[in-house]
Design a protein around this motif. Structure first.
Motif, PDB file in Angstrom:
ATOM      1  N   UNK A  11       0.767  -1.264  -0.031  1.00 52.76           N
ATOM      2  CA  UNK A  11       0.056  -0.054   0.059  1.00 52.76           C
ATOM      3  C   UNK A  11       0.927   1.298  -0.293  1.00 52.76           C
ATOM      4  N   UNK A  12       0.071   2.472  -0.130  1.00 53.89           N
ATOM      5  CA  UNK A  12       0.695   3.829  -0.190  1.00 53.89           C
ATOM      6  C   UNK A  12       0.428   4.043   1.382  1.00 53.89           C
ATOM      7  N   UNK A  30       4.320   6.974   0.981  1.00 49.16           N
ATOM      8  CA  UNK A  30       5.399   5.935   0.617  1.00 49.16           C
ATOM      9  C   UNK A  30       4.833   4.761   0.351  1.00 49.16           C
ATOM     10  N   UNK A  31       5.022   4.038  -0.884  1.00 48.73           N
ATOM     11  CA  UNK A  31       4.811   2.763  -1.013  1.00 48.73           C
ATOM     12  C   UNK A  31       5.427   1.527  -0.381  1.00 48.73           C
ATOM     13  N   UNK A  49       9.940  -0.850   4.472  1.00 52.17           N
ATOM     14  CA  UNK A  49      10.209  -0.270   2.995  1.00 52.17           C
ATOM     15  C   UNK A  49      10.374  -1.137   2.219  1.00 52.17           C
ATOM     16  N   UNK A  50       9.873  -0.891   0.963  1.00 48.26           N
ATOM     17  CA  UNK A  50      10.003  -1.986  -0.183  1.00 48.26           C
ATOM     18  C   UNK A  50      11.480  -2.454  -0.118  1.00 48.26           C
ATOM     19  N   UNK A  51      12.421  -1.513  -0.052  1.00 47.14           N
ATOM     20  CA  UNK A  51      13.939  -2.346  -0.306  1.00 47.14           C
ATOM     21  C   UNK A  51      14.358  -3.056   0.938  1.00 47.14           C
ATOM     22  N   UNK A  52      13.626  -2.534   2.043  1.00 44.65           N
ATOM     23  CA  UNK A  52      14.105  -3.568   3.141  1.00 44.65           C
ATOM     24  C   UNK A  52      13.298  -4.910   3.290  1.00 44.65           C
ATOM     25  N   UNK A  53      12.042  -4.853   2.508  1.00 41.94           N
ATOM     26  CA  UNK A  53      11.430  -6.343   2.396  1.00 41.94           C
ATOM     27  C   UNK A  53      12.397  -7.254   1.460  1.00 41.94           C
TER      28      UNK A  53
END
Length: 92
Positions: A11-12, A30-31, A49-53
């Motif tokens: 989600x955002x 933030x997505x 965060x997307x990069x943390x995932x």
């Protein structure tokens, strides 16, 4: 590792959230990655965060997560440290 049931979304953010991987906040607009479900018998509800995932998934491929603090988007190996494992479960 196995989930009994899970809802995974990207989600955002409509509010400010704590990333379960790094110390940085997920900010409004933030997505990000959001997991809600039952994981190995325990209810989980966490965001990253997307990069943390991506780093989390790389880190858990071998079934273990180091306990040292992570920087945004970094695995223990990319950060150059490996602490004692947390047992391979998601960080709440």
């Amino acid at each position: 590792m196995m989930s009994d049931f899970a809802v995974e979304k990207n989600p955002i953010a409509r509010g400010v959230y704590r990333c379960s991987w790094c110390p940085e906040k997920i900010v409004v607009g933030e997505k990000h990655y959001h997991f809600v479900g039952k994981w190995e018998g325990d209810f989980q509800n966490w965001r990253m965060h997307t990069e943390c995932e991506v780093a989390f998934r790389e880190e858990t491929e071998d079934g273990e997560i180091c306990s040292d603090g992570h920087k945004r988007g970094q695995t223990c190996s990319t950060a150059g440290h490996m602490g004692p494992p947390l047992g391979g479960v998601p960080i709440p």
